[in-house]
Motif scaffolding. Structure first.
Motif, PDB file in Angstrom:
ATOM      1  N   TRP A   1       0.830  -1.191   0.000  1.00  0.00           N
ATOM      2  CA  TRP A   1       0.000   0.000   0.000  1.00  0.00           C
ATOM      3  C   TRP A   1       0.869   1.247   0.000  1.00  0.00           C
ATOM      4  O   TRP A   1       2.089   1.171  -0.159  1.00  0.00           O
ATOM      5  CB  TRP A   1      -1.009  -0.023   1.159  1.00  0.00           C
ATOM      6  CG  TRP A   1      -0.450   0.160   2.522  1.00  0.00           C
ATOM      7  CD1 TRP A   1       0.483   1.073   2.919  1.00  0.00           C
ATOM      8  CD2 TRP A   1      -0.773  -0.574   3.702  1.00  0.00           C
ATOM      9  NE1 TRP A   1       0.729   0.969   4.251  1.00  0.00           N
ATOM     10  CE2 TRP A   1      -0.020  -0.028   4.764  1.00  0.00           C
ATOM     11  CE3 TRP A   1      -1.650  -1.618   3.975  1.00  0.00           C
ATOM     12  CZ2 TRP A   1      -0.119  -0.509   6.066  1.00  0.00           C
ATOM     13  CZ3 TRP A   1      -1.746  -2.083   5.267  1.00  0.00           C
ATOM     14  CH2 TRP A   1      -0.992  -1.537   6.291  1.00  0.00           C
ATOM     15  N   ALA A   3       2.066   2.978   2.306  1.00  0.00           N
ATOM     16  CA  ALA A   3       3.099   3.072   3.339  1.00  0.00           C
ATOM     17  C   ALA A   3       4.455   2.638   2.828  1.00  0.00           C
ATOM     18  O   ALA A   3       5.470   2.889   3.452  1.00  0.00           O
ATOM     19  CB  ALA A   3       2.705   2.217   4.549  1.00  0.00           C
ATOM     20  N   ASN A 106       0.574   4.531   8.849  1.00  0.00           N
ATOM     21  CA  ASN A 106       0.835   3.560   7.783  1.00  0.00           C
ATOM     22  C   ASN A 106       2.283   3.087   7.798  1.00  0.00           C
ATOM     23  O   ASN A 106       2.572   1.905   7.580  1.00  0.00           O
ATOM     24  CB  ASN A 106       0.505   4.168   6.423  1.00  0.00           C
ATOM     25  CG  ASN A 106      -0.978   4.176   6.121  1.00  0.00           C
ATOM     26  OD1 ASN A 106      -1.776   3.533   6.815  1.00  0.00           O
ATOM     27  ND2 ASN A 106      -1.367   4.913   5.101  1.00  0.00           N
ATOM     28  N   ARG A 107       3.201   3.990   8.021  1.00  0.00           N
ATOM     29  CA  ARG A 107       4.611   3.618   8.045  1.00  0.00           C
ATOM     30  C   ARG A 107       4.932   2.728   9.238  1.00  0.00           C
ATOM     31  O   ARG A 107       5.714   1.785   9.138  1.00  0.00           O
ATOM     32  CB  ARG A 107       5.480   4.877   8.018  1.00  0.00           C
ATOM     33  CG  ARG A 107       5.563   5.450   6.607  1.00  0.00           C
ATOM     34  CD  ARG A 107       5.697   6.960   6.586  1.00  0.00           C
ATOM     35  NE  ARG A 107       5.753   7.452   5.214  1.00  0.00           N
ATOM     36  CZ  ARG A 107       4.696   7.578   4.407  1.00  0.00           C
ATOM     37  NH1 ARG A 107       3.491   7.233   4.831  1.00  0.00           N
ATOM     38  NH2 ARG A 107       4.839   8.022   3.177  1.00  0.00           N
ATOM     39  N   GLU A 223      -4.404  -4.517   5.581  1.00  0.00           N
ATOM     40  CA  GLU A 223      -3.735  -4.758   4.301  1.00  0.00           C
ATOM     41  C   GLU A 223      -4.733  -4.757   3.155  1.00  0.00           C
ATOM     42  O   GLU A 223      -4.461  -4.227   2.074  1.00  0.00           O
ATOM     43  CB  GLU A 223      -2.972  -6.076   4.367  1.00  0.00           C
ATOM     44  CG  GLU A 223      -1.767  -6.034   5.309  1.00  0.00           C
ATOM     45  CD  GLU A 223      -1.071  -7.368   5.444  1.00  0.00           C
ATOM     46  OE1 GLU A 223      -1.664  -8.403   5.020  1.00  0.00           O
ATOM     47  OE2 GLU A 223       0.051  -7.404   5.990  1.00  0.00           O
ATOM     48  N   GLY A 227      -4.634   0.436   4.442  1.00  0.00           N
ATOM     49  CA  GLY A 227      -4.322   1.330   5.548  1.00  0.00           C
ATOM     50  C   GLY A 227      -5.128   2.610   5.514  1.00  0.00           C
ATOM     51  O   GLY A 227      -6.183   2.705   4.882  1.00  0.00           O
ATOM     52  N   GLU A 230      -3.994   8.625   3.166  1.00  0.00           N
ATOM     53  CA  GLU A 230      -3.040   9.660   3.557  1.00  0.00           C
ATOM     54  C   GLU A 230      -3.426  11.052   3.057  1.00  0.00           C
ATOM     55  O   GLU A 230      -2.729  12.027   3.357  1.00  0.00           O
ATOM     56  CB  GLU A 230      -1.639   9.272   3.084  1.00  0.00           C
ATOM     57  CG  GLU A 230      -1.165   7.978   3.727  1.00  0.00           C
ATOM     58  CD  GLU A 230       0.255   7.601   3.351  1.00  0.00           C
ATOM     59  OE1 GLU A 230       0.961   8.434   2.749  1.00  0.00           O
ATOM     60  OE2 GLU A 230       0.664   6.466   3.660  1.00  0.00           O
TER      61      GLU A 230
END
Length: 338
Positions: A1, A3, A106-107, A223, A227, A230
């Motif tokens: 994704w 991230a 997300n990261r 997944e 996520g 952003e």
């Protein structure tokens, strides 16, 4: 994704901080779970949270969480460095920029290892047994994607963390009246006040969405959903994630038996005007994404309403802030500074 797209300057400290473990081009490297790790990972997004970050991580350690990932969005205080001194085993990701809450989360999720992932603000303290109660519900119901705890504020007041997606009427009524008449019928419907209060003590309740200040999510669902979106810098990214989860057939639930304490707005209070703008922009983005039929035709009116409300809130805060030193001086019996 998304991230997997790491920004320039991101670095990882702690167990994942060696050169071999840093994210390579194309995505972050897998992080091997430490000895005694369980099936719950914790992802904390930090920005100038001060000592509350250390308290948050300590509360998770007491609950047996071994995989803790802290994503630091370019803090200007020393909270990341203090954390590494207090807990060298934490996985600290320095993004090098303030990416926003969802992007930071997300990261962290991409670096975490557990079957279940706790996403949390840094000013949250987890009470004993809370993670067990949340993870138990995810184990019992394979269709649940996200479960939220009972969030209490520092004075013990329950924060309305379980909510429904409001109609346009309830959304407008809440926006206009919540600050003046907190118990108005629009706000109570939106915040599920009657629904929660009429449930038996400890009863798990299916809800539309739960607060992103703290929730436990199933990795498989995260997944599948990609996520957080952003595009939301702050606010409404939690509602958006839950909305997409429900559309995909997943469930969302509120678990009152799991309790956490949240000290509201530690970092947001330092940048109130930016947060006001971010909040109203996110609300409009969410309305635009979820509106259909005749509601979509009403979006220009929604946008105008939010713009007027934003101006009113900014002006109101400016007036209040300007007058506060004089009011404090009067209370002290002193002459206010000119």
């Amino acid at each position: 994704w998304s991230a997997t797209g790491w920004p320039a300057g991101s670095e990882v400290s702690g167990p994942a901080g060696s050169a071999a473990d840093r994210p390579a081009e194309g995505g972050p490297a897998a992080v091997a779970p430490g000895a005694g790790s369980n099936d719950v990972s914790a992802v904390i997004v930090n920005h100038d949270a001060g000592a509350t970050l250390l308290d948050c991580v300590a509360s998770l350690r007491k609950e047996g969480v071994t995989d803790v990932v802290v994503v630091d969005n370019a803090s200007t205080d020393d909270s990341p460095d203090r954390l590494l001194v207090a807990d060298p085993d934490v996985h600290l990701v320095r993004t090098g920029a303030n990416l926003g809450y969802g992007a930071g989360a997300n990261r962290g999720i991409a670096l975490s290892t557990g079957e279940f992932v706790l996403v949390s603000n840094p000013d949250v303290a987890v009470h004993p047994g809370a993670l067990d109660a949340l993870s138990e519900e995810l184990r019992k119901a394979a269709t649940l994607a996200i479960v939220g705890p009972c969030i209490v504020e520092s004075d013990g007041t329950r924060y309305p963390s379980a909510r429904r997606f409001p109609s346009l009427v309830d959304a407008a009524g809440h926006a206009l009246l919540a600050g003046l008449v907190p118990e108005n019928r629009f706000t109570r419907r939106y915040r599920m006040g009657d629904d929660i209060e009429h449930q038996p003590d400890g009863a798990v309740t299916e809800v539309d969405w739960v607060s992103g200040a703290c929730f436990l999510a199933r990795r498989k669902a995260l997944e599948e959903l990609g996520g957080f979106d952003e595009a939301y810098f702050m606010y409404a990214e939690d509602a958006d994630l839950c909305w997409r989860a429900r559309r995909a057939g997943w469930g969302v639930a509120y678990v009152p038996g799991a309790v956490v304490t949240h000290i509201q707005g530690v970092s947001a209070a330092r940048r109130p005007y930016r947060m006001l703008v971010a909040h109203h922009r996110s609300v409009f983005r969410f309305a635009r994404r979820t509106a259909s039929g005749w509601r979509r035709a009403a979006l220009p009116v929604v946008g105008l309403f939010l713009a007027v409300r934003l101006v009113a809130r900014v002006v109101g805060r400016a007036v209040t802030t300007k007058g506060r030193p004089a009011l404090d001086a009067v209370r002290r019996g002193a002459r206010p500074a000119e």
